[in-house]
Design an enzyme around this catalytic site. Structure first.
Site, PDB file in Angstrom:
ATOM      1  N   ASP A 183     -43.987  10.352 -41.831  1.00  0.00           N
ATOM      2  CA  ASP A 183     -44.384   9.063 -42.393  1.00  0.00           C
ATOM      3  C   ASP A 183     -45.112   8.282 -41.293  1.00  0.00           C
ATOM      4  O   ASP A 183     -46.306   8.490 -41.078  1.00  0.00           O
ATOM      5  CB  ASP A 183     -43.081   8.402 -42.881  1.00  0.00           C
ATOM      6  N   ASP A 188     -38.964  17.440 -43.118  1.00  0.00           N
ATOM      7  CA  ASP A 188     -39.165  17.246 -44.545  1.00  0.00           C
ATOM      8  C   ASP A 188     -40.456  16.475 -44.800  1.00  0.00           C
ATOM      9  O   ASP A 188     -41.290  16.852 -45.617  1.00  0.00           O
ATOM     10  CB  ASP A 188     -37.959  16.514 -45.165  1.00  0.00           C
TER      11      ASP A 188
HETATM   12  P1  IMP Z   1     -41.204   8.631 -39.676  1.00  0.00           P
HETATM   13  O1  IMP Z   1     -40.479   8.536 -38.371  1.00  0.00           O
HETATM   14  O2  IMP Z   1     -41.632   7.266 -40.166  1.00  0.00           O
HETATM   15  O3  IMP Z   1     -42.350   9.612 -39.672  1.00  0.00           O
HETATM   16  O4  IMP Z   1     -40.173   9.084 -40.768  1.00  0.00           O
HETATM   17  C1  IMP Z   1     -39.629  10.344 -40.791  1.00  0.00           C
HETATM   18  C2  IMP Z   1     -38.307  10.364 -41.528  1.00  0.00           C
HETATM   19  O5  IMP Z   1     -38.134   9.241 -42.416  1.00  0.00           O
HETATM   20  C3  IMP Z   1     -38.262  11.576 -42.414  1.00  0.00           C
HETATM   21  O6  IMP Z   1     -37.767  12.694 -41.727  1.00  0.00           O
HETATM   22  C4  IMP Z   1     -37.357  11.131 -43.544  1.00  0.00           C
HETATM   23  O7  IMP Z   1     -36.011  11.341 -43.203  1.00  0.00           O
HETATM   24  C5  IMP Z   1     -37.631   9.655 -43.657  1.00  0.00           C
HETATM   25  N1  IMP Z   1     -38.633   9.384 -44.708  1.00  0.00           N
HETATM   26  C6  IMP Z   1     -39.964   9.101 -44.561  1.00  0.00           C
HETATM   27  N2  IMP Z   1     -40.559   8.911 -45.730  1.00  0.00           N
HETATM   28  C7  IMP Z   1     -39.593   9.070 -46.674  1.00  0.00           C
HETATM   29  C8  IMP Z   1     -39.598   9.027 -48.113  1.00  0.00           C
HETATM   30  O8  IMP Z   1     -40.624   8.792 -48.791  1.00  0.00           O
HETATM   31  N3  IMP Z   1     -38.401   9.278 -48.711  1.00  0.00           N
HETATM   32  C9  IMP Z   1     -37.254   9.546 -48.038  1.00  0.00           C
HETATM   33  N4  IMP Z   1     -37.204   9.606 -46.693  1.00  0.00           N
HETATM   34  C10 IMP Z   1     -38.375   9.371 -46.021  1.00  0.00           C
END
Ligand code: IMP
Length: 183
Positions: free
Chosen positions: A110, A107
């Site tokens: 981040d 989705d």
């Molecule tokens: P990362 O590991 O920090 O890249 O985060 C990835 C996961 O965090 C995504 O698959 C989402 O489930 C969640 N996530 C990251 N940013 C958001 C946001 O803005 N809203 C909701 N969920 C988020």
């Protein structure tokens, strides 16, 4: 189509409209055109990262016109907060990925920690290749470098909900995407 609410409340936070369903589908269409072009002869395995990617994956894969398989994997990193915990847990089902071209469907990327850990985990299954498609990406938030071949839209480091994305498990079923109003 009914008009979207301009602002909504989820738990203790307020959000405003950011991307309508109509715009979302335009970005999905652009992505699906690239993916159809690149993957038509590859019989890829699309790996849907639960739960957030299910809405995006359904829209994207309905547009894929060639043979493929679909698998799912559970991943959790945010808990009940709006900030990534950095601790990623995967819930693996039986995956048969040996010598297959795997396309991870995310989705949003981040910090990149979830995708990076997932790619490392998937290498154990000896696929032919691993690529990723993400509907949204927050490049300024990256803590680790991770390749995302297909991105729908790059956004600022802001917290968004809707179209599969949740705040403490609420908001996933919203058709539009909303962004947090900082107070
Ligand atoms: P990362 O590991 O920090 O890249 O985060 C990835 C996961 O965090 C995504 O698959 C989402 O489930 C969640 N996530 C990251 N940013 C958001 C946001 O803005 N809203 C909701 N969920 C988020």
């Amino acid at each position: 189509m009914s008009q979207s609410e301009k602002t909504i409340q989820i738990h203790d936070k307020n959000f405003k409209i950011y991307l309508t369903r109509v715009k979302i589908l335009e970005y999905v269409k652009q992505l699906s055109e690239k993916i159809n072009r690149d993957l038509k002869d590859k019989n890829p395995v699309f790996l849907i990262v639960l739960k957030g990617s299910v809405f995006f994956a359904a829209d994207l894969l309905r547009e894929f016109k060639y043979p493929c398989s679909i698998e799912t994997i559970g991943a959790k990193s945010y808990g009940n907060s709006t900030v990534s915990s950095g601790q990623v847990t995967f819930y693996l089902s039986s995956l048969y990925l040996k010598d297959r071209h795997v396309i991870i469907i995310e989705d949003i990327v981040d910090t990149g920690l979830t995708l990076k850990s997932l790619i490392n985990k998937l290498k154990e299954y000896e696929p032919a290749s691993i690529e990723a498609v993400a509907f949204l990406s927050k490049p300024d938030q990256r803590k680790v470098e991770v390749p995302v071949k297909y991105i729908g839209l790059e956004i600022q480091p802001e917290f968004v909900v809707g179209y599969g994305l949740d705040y403490a498990e609420v908001g996933r079923n919203l058709g539009d995407i909303y962004t947090l109003i900082e107070e």
